[in-house]
Design a protein around this motif. Structure first.
Motif, PDB file in Angstrom:
ATOM      1  N   ARG A 100       0.830  -1.198   0.000  1.00 21.21           N
ATOM      2  CA  ARG A 100       0.000   0.000   0.000  1.00 21.21           C
ATOM      3  C   ARG A 100       0.876   1.264   0.000  1.00 21.21           C
ATOM      4  N   TYR A 101       0.431   2.260  -0.781  1.00 23.86           N
ATOM      5  CA  TYR A 101       1.079   3.568  -0.768  1.00 23.86           C
ATOM      6  C   TYR A 101       0.575   4.385   0.423  1.00 23.86           C
ATOM      7  N   GLY A 102       1.426   5.303   0.884  1.00 30.42           N
ATOM      8  CA  GLY A 102       1.013   6.241   1.920  1.00 30.42           C
ATOM      9  C   GLY A 102       1.557   5.886   3.285  1.00 30.42           C
ATOM     10  N   GLN A 103       1.518   6.858   4.157  1.00 32.17           N
ATOM     11  CA  GLN A 103       1.966   6.664   5.531  1.00 32.17           C
ATOM     12  C   GLN A 103       0.865   5.961   6.319  1.00 32.17           C
ATOM     13  N   VAL A 104       1.226   4.956   7.083  1.00 30.59           N
ATOM     14  CA  VAL A 104       0.255   4.214   7.881  1.00 30.59           C
ATOM     15  C   VAL A 104       0.353   4.687   9.324  1.00 30.59           C
ATOM     16  N   ASP A 105      -0.692   5.355   9.798  1.00 27.86           N
ATOM     17  CA  ASP A 105      -0.711   5.866  11.164  1.00 27.86           C
ATOM     18  C   ASP A 105      -1.605   5.043  12.082  1.00 27.86           C
ATOM     19  N   ASP A 106      -2.290   4.053  11.517  1.00 30.72           N
ATOM     20  CA  ASP A 106      -3.199   3.217  12.304  1.00 30.72           C
ATOM     21  C   ASP A 106      -2.385   2.208  13.109  1.00 30.72           C
ATOM     22  N   ALA A 107      -2.442   2.307  14.422  1.00 27.20           N
ATOM     23  CA  ALA A 107      -1.646   1.440  15.294  1.00 27.20           C
ATOM     24  C   ALA A 107      -2.116  -0.011  15.255  1.00 27.20           C
ATOM     25  N   SER A 108      -3.322  -0.257  14.703  1.00 26.65           N
ATOM     26  CA  SER A 108      -3.810  -1.631  14.646  1.00 26.65           C
ATOM     27  C   SER A 108      -3.125  -2.441  13.546  1.00 26.65           C
ATOM     28  N   TYR A 109      -2.429  -1.766  12.628  1.00 30.52           N
ATOM     29  CA  TYR A 109      -1.694  -2.448  11.565  1.00 30.52           C
ATOM     30  C   TYR A 109      -0.217  -2.538  11.938  1.00 30.52           C
ATOM     31  N   VAL A 110       0.467  -3.456  11.299  1.00 28.38           N
ATOM     32  CA  VAL A 110       1.920  -3.505  11.342  1.00 28.38           C
ATOM     33  C   VAL A 110       2.406  -3.186   9.939  1.00 28.38           C
ATOM     34  N   ALA A 111       3.252  -2.163   9.805  1.00 25.34           N
ATOM     35  CA  ALA A 111       3.713  -1.715   8.489  1.00 25.34           C
ATOM     36  C   ALA A 111       5.225  -1.866   8.386  1.00 25.34           C
ATOM     37  N   LEU A 112       5.673  -2.522   7.311  1.00 26.81           N
ATOM     38  CA  LEU A 112       7.095  -2.642   7.022  1.00 26.81           C
ATOM     39  C   LEU A 112       7.420  -1.774   5.812  1.00 26.81           C
TER      40      LEU A 112
ATOM     41  N   VAL B 287       8.038  16.034 -15.901  1.00 29.08           N
ATOM     42  CA  VAL B 287       7.709  17.446 -16.077  1.00 29.08           C
ATOM     43  C   VAL B 287       8.037  18.188 -14.778  1.00 29.08           C
ATOM     44  N   LEU B 288       8.614  19.379 -14.899  1.00 28.77           N
ATOM     45  CA  LEU B 288       9.029  20.164 -13.728  1.00 28.77           C
ATOM     46  C   LEU B 288       9.861  19.308 -12.768  1.00 28.77           C
ATOM     47  N   PRO B 289      10.982  18.743 -13.254  1.00 30.01           N
ATOM     48  CA  PRO B 289      11.769  17.824 -12.417  1.00 30.01           C
ATOM     49  C   PRO B 289      12.328  18.475 -11.157  1.00 30.01           C
ATOM     50  N   GLU B 290      12.461  19.821 -11.176  1.00 29.77           N
ATOM     51  CA  GLU B 290      12.988  20.498  -9.988  1.00 29.77           C
ATOM     52  C   GLU B 290      11.925  20.634  -8.894  1.00 29.77           C
ATOM     53  N   GLN B 291      10.644  20.379  -9.233  1.00 29.54           N
ATOM     54  CA  GLN B 291       9.547  20.501  -8.270  1.00 29.54           C
ATOM     55  C   GLN B 291       9.322  19.165  -7.560  1.00 29.54           C
ATOM     56  N   PRO B 292       9.600  19.084  -6.257  1.00 32.79           N
ATOM     57  CA  PRO B 292       9.348  17.814  -5.565  1.00 32.79           C
ATOM     58  C   PRO B 292       7.858  17.501  -5.507  1.00 32.79           C
ATOM     59  N   GLY B 293       7.540  16.226  -5.635  1.00 34.70           N
ATOM     60  CA  GLY B 293       6.154  15.791  -5.527  1.00 34.70           C
ATOM     61  C   GLY B 293       5.828  15.313  -4.126  1.00 34.70           C
ATOM     62  N   GLU B 294       4.578  14.984  -3.934  1.00 34.67           N
ATOM     63  CA  GLU B 294       4.141  14.503  -2.621  1.00 34.67           C
ATOM     64  C   GLU B 294       4.817  13.187  -2.263  1.00 34.67           C
ATOM     65  N   PRO B 295       5.164  12.992  -0.991  1.00 31.54           N
ATOM     66  CA  PRO B 295       5.687  11.682  -0.573  1.00 31.54           C
ATOM     67  C   PRO B 295       4.648  10.590  -0.827  1.00 31.54           C
ATOM     68  N   ALA B 296       5.125   9.450  -1.305  1.00 32.30           N
ATOM     69  CA  ALA B 296       4.255   8.296  -1.532  1.00 32.30           C
ATOM     70  C   ALA B 296       4.992   7.037  -1.084  1.00 32.30           C
ATOM     71  N   PRO B 297       5.304   6.936   0.221  1.00 31.94           N
ATOM     72  CA  PRO B 297       6.053   5.768   0.697  1.00 31.94           C
ATOM     73  C   PRO B 297       5.272   4.481   0.449  1.00 31.94           C
ATOM     74  N   LEU B 298       5.989   3.431   0.091  1.00 31.55           N
ATOM     75  CA  LEU B 298       5.360   2.136  -0.150  1.00 31.55           C
ATOM     76  C   LEU B 298       5.596   1.247   1.057  1.00 31.55           C
ATOM     77  N   GLN B 299       4.503   0.623   1.532  1.00 29.75           N
ATOM     78  CA  GLN B 299       4.561  -0.182   2.750  1.00 29.75           C
ATOM     79  C   GLN B 299       4.007  -1.580   2.501  1.00 29.75           C
ATOM     80  N   LEU B 300       4.491  -2.518   3.292  1.00 32.27           N
ATOM     81  CA  LEU B 300       3.883  -3.844   3.371  1.00 32.27           C
ATOM     82  C   LEU B 300       3.074  -3.889   4.657  1.00 32.27           C
ATOM     83  N   ILE B 301       1.776  -4.148   4.537  1.00 32.83           N
ATOM     84  CA  ILE B 301       0.854  -4.088   5.682  1.00 32.83           C
ATOM     85  C   ILE B 301       0.465  -5.499   6.124  1.00 32.83           C
TER      86      ILE B 301
END
Length: 307
Positions: free
Chosen positions: A144-156, A258-272
């Protein structure tokens, strides 16, 4: 005495919300599933489902019993897998879910090669942009993409530094020109994603310690992220995608950042995982493989410059 098969059909029916769907997945008749649930209700002396001609839902007792049923099945599967496992051989069944674009175009060859290395292991994959509920759906792990803040999951973490990037085909940029700033995006044809009635037409970008949102528009939208990527390759507009999804296309010249100097949003990939008891040898080895493979795709900062 509660039967293992009845317990498994109860968990499957709760995930599917239908005797018919559960029967189809289990290759049974709906009547067989219904009979199994009735038998389980009789053994437990509780009513698990409230039934009507048009709907099927868990009762309060069924909701409370469901996590215990899932844990019992997971424990039984773990015991079975442990009996089958040797130190150097992976076996059993591993069920996983992943986003559509990432799954089909990036993970699929890696998963196929992983399975070939471990012929006694069975893989069951689901590629969809619907968010998988690892507690209710019939999966062991979810990518899954995104930061996992739910403590009921375990994210690697798999790719913690991954970000989104703006991409378009060389043909589109030649015809329409490349935007020189975020302010120019609304004047371009942007390729949109939608899910459950919501259109994601506000693209966010880091701006120092804050976040900037750009309202975009375009004539094409899909609930399948893979289709958005294909539209971009076909020259239909600008897409805002995970670097992992488009890195191979950028390297092959099918897409340009496009616009390589412009950073995009973080999209960390996790194993849930629902809990650490499901960190089987297969999960641990697959996690290590995905970390290594994703690291080999680099980061958006290493992308070729826009044309």
């Amino acid at each position: 005495m509660v039967r293992f098969e009845d317990l498994a059909l109860f968990v499957r029916t709760a995930a599917c919300g239908s005797f018919t769907k559960a029967a189809r997945e289990a290759n049974l008749l709906p009547g067989q599933v219904s009979a199994a649930i009735m038998r389980l209700e009789r053994d437990l002396e509780i009513r698990l489902f409230a039934r009507s001609t048009r709907s099927l839902r868990l009762t309060d007792e069924g909701e409370r019993y469901l996590p215990f049923a899932r844990d019992a099945l997971a424990l039984l599967h773990s015991g079975r897998d442990e009996l089958r496992r040797s130190d150097d051989t992976l076996s059993g069944t591993l069920q996983l879910a992943a986003p559509s674009d990432l799954g089909r175009n990036v993970l699929l060859p890696w998963l196929t090669a992983f399975r070939r290395q471990h012929p006694k292991l069975e893989l069951r994959v689901q590629f969809s942009d619907q968010v998988t509920d690892v507690f209710r759906d019939p999966v062991d792990i979810a990518i899954r993409y995104g930061q996992v803040d739910d403590a009921s999951y375990v994210a690697l973490p798999i790719a913690p530094d991954n970000r989104r990037v703006l991409v378009a085909s060389p043909g589109y940029l030649e015809q329409c020109g490349a935007p020189q700033a975020l302010d120019e995006l609304p004047r371009h044809s942007c390729l949109l994603w939608h899910m459950q009635g919501r259109l994601y037409d506000k693209w966010g970008f880091p701006a120092g310690k804050s976040r900037r949102t750009v309202q975009v528009k375009g004539p094409l939208a899909s609930d399948d992220a893979d289709i958005v990527r294909r539209w971009a390759i076909d020259g239909e507009g600008i897409a805002y995608k995970s670097w992992l999804d488009v890195s191979n296309d950028v390297r092959a010249g099918r897409l340009v950042v496009v616009l390589p100097e412009q950073p995009g949003e973080p999209a960390p990939l996790q194993l849930i995982c629902p809990h650490r008891k499901q960190f089987s040898p297969a999960v641990r080895q697959l996690h290590a493989l995905l970390q290594e493979k994703c690291a080999g795709l680099g980061t958006p900062a290493a992308a070729p410059d826009a044309a």
